[in-house]
Design a protein around this motif. Structure first.
Motif, PDB file in Angstrom:
ATOM      1  N   ASP A  38      -3.074  -3.920   0.297  1.00 50.28           N
ATOM      2  CA  ASP A  38      -4.357  -3.930   0.750  1.00 50.28           C
ATOM      3  C   ASP A  38      -5.183  -4.955   1.010  1.00 50.28           C
ATOM      4  N   ASP A  92      -6.973  -5.344   4.600  1.00 50.24           N
ATOM      5  CA  ASP A  92      -8.782  -5.218   4.087  1.00 50.24           C
ATOM      6  C   ASP A  92      -9.282  -6.513   5.119  1.00 50.24           C
ATOM      7  N   PHE A 146     -12.389  -5.201  -0.172  1.00 52.99           N
ATOM      8  CA  PHE A 146     -11.868  -6.573   0.074  1.00 52.99           C
ATOM      9  C   PHE A 146     -11.927  -6.482   1.986  1.00 52.99           C
ATOM     10  N   ARG A 173       0.727  -1.272   0.001  1.00 53.27           N
ATOM     11  CA  ARG A 173       0.237  -0.054   0.167  1.00 53.27           C
ATOM     12  C   ARG A 173       1.108   1.135   0.525  1.00 53.27           C
ATOM     13  N   ALA A 213      -5.257  -1.034  -3.316  1.00 49.64           N
ATOM     14  CA  ALA A 213      -5.303   0.627  -3.452  1.00 49.64           C
ATOM     15  C   ALA A 213      -3.641   1.316  -2.871  1.00 49.64           C
TER      16      ALA A 213
HETATM   17 ZN    ZN Z   1      -7.831  -1.644   1.140  1.00 56.80          ZN
END
Ligand code: ZN
Ligand code: GYE
Length: 326
Positions: free
Chosen positions: A177, A181, A143, A103, A126
């Motif tokens: 990410d 998540d 996610f 990320r 992301a």
């Molecule tokens: Zn995310």
């Protein structure tokens, strides 16, 4: 090239740079003026069945849309992705797309793309960035919701059972990410059930061998595992191997919930080795090409495009398998 210049002309603050580019002092043209979109795409690697299907989708959609795709495989390394992106900027591509391996750590290269007037589309994953307007759109699944749906199934599966349930988690790539998540969503869903205990959680790097290795270690350290939450199919399939090697039956002695629902995962679910799957659709290619065309035509695009996902039980997997595309 022409379309990129149009995009730049529409972005506030780069009008002067565009004027210079139009006079021929911008980045080297890549077949300037022929109207062909050139896309530089930096892929994470080939760590999973999901990734393979995603790469195929992007490549097929590019040729169907007449997009000149410059594809680069980063082999799981952020530094490779950064150099690929820099090289695409250098080549003067019209649009950049990438699926960030982790990320953070993208500010410098995102700023370089911005200063070059090249729009960036995030696909699949992301980033966290302090660069304002660093990208035009993020196309990918939710996610957190995927993790939540996996957790909700676990809650329902053990509802009314007071005895503790020992859960182990095979996490995706650290800092990615979807790993962050899916953890968040899963923890959130099970947090209200005091009998659901996560007794171990470790990264298997989204690979089959990683999942197998970590599961072997978990089985040695904890003789009493009830359930595995594998953050992708491949790690879940690695866990199946480890569980079988330990003389136990996956899906029965130890239940497995995974994310992705690729054909290998769906087969494991249909065979009763997995118990539940949350889908993550890898077929992002057509939507990516569509977004690129719109951005370069100066049309507005949503900052976030969420790709919807389903969930599958064993019975649903048996029914869906014949028509699965990945
Ligand atoms: Zn995310
Ligand atoms: O779930 C996993 C892959 O970013 C959604 O990456 C993607 C994840 C996917 O390696 O299999």
């Amino acid at each position: 090239m022409r379309k990129r210049a149009l995009f730049a002309a529409l972005s506030l603050g780069v009008a002067i740079a565009t004027a210079l580019a139009a006079c021929g002092s911008g980045p080297a043209p890549d077949g300037a003026g022929d109207g062909t979109i050139t896309m530089g795409f930096s892929q994470v690697g080939a760590e999973s069945g999901w990734r393979t299907a995603n790469t195929k989708s992007v490549q097929e959609a590019a040729s169907a849309a007449g997009v000149d795709l410059k594809f680069s495989d980063a082999n799981g390394k952020q530094e490779n992705q950064i150099s690929a992106l820099r090289s695409f900027i250098q080549q003067g591509v019209d649009v950049l797309a990438f699926s960030p391996v982790v990320r953070t750590g993208w500010d410098a290269v995102l700023l370089e793309a911005k200063n070059a007037g090249i729009p960036v589309i995030l696909t699949d994953r992301a980033v966290d960035t302090t660069v304002p307007d660093a990208y035009v759109s993020f196309l990918g699944a939710d996610f957190v919701d995927e993790g939540r749906r996996a957790g909700q199934w676990v809650v329902e599966e053990y509802a009314g059972q007071a005895e503790p349930v020992n859960i182990v988690i095979l996490e995706g790539t650290t800092g990615a990410d979807p790993a962050i998540d899916r953890n968040t969503g899963f923890e959130e869903a099970i947090s209200a059930s005091p009998n659901l205990n996560v007794i171990a959680s470790q990264t298997g790097d989204f690979t089959r061998s990683g999942g197998k290795q970590v599961m072997e270690a978990f089985l040695k350290a904890h003789p009493d595992i009830d359930l595995v939450f594998a953050q992708n199919d491949d790690m879940g399939l690695g866990a199946v191997e480890a569980i079988q090697a330990a003389g136990k039956t996956p899906g029965q002695d130890i239940k497995i919930v995974a994310v992705d629902a690729t054909s290998d995962g769906m087969r494991a679910l249909a065979d009763g080795k997995f118990n539940f799957l949350v889908e993550c659709n890898p077929l992002l290619g057509p939507q990516l090409m569509d977004l690129a065309e719109k951005v370069l035509a100066g049309e507005p695009v949503p900052a976030r495009v969420v790709v919807p996902d389903e969930t599958f039980t064993t019975q649903q997997a048996i029914e869906a398998l014949p028509n699965r595309q990945y």
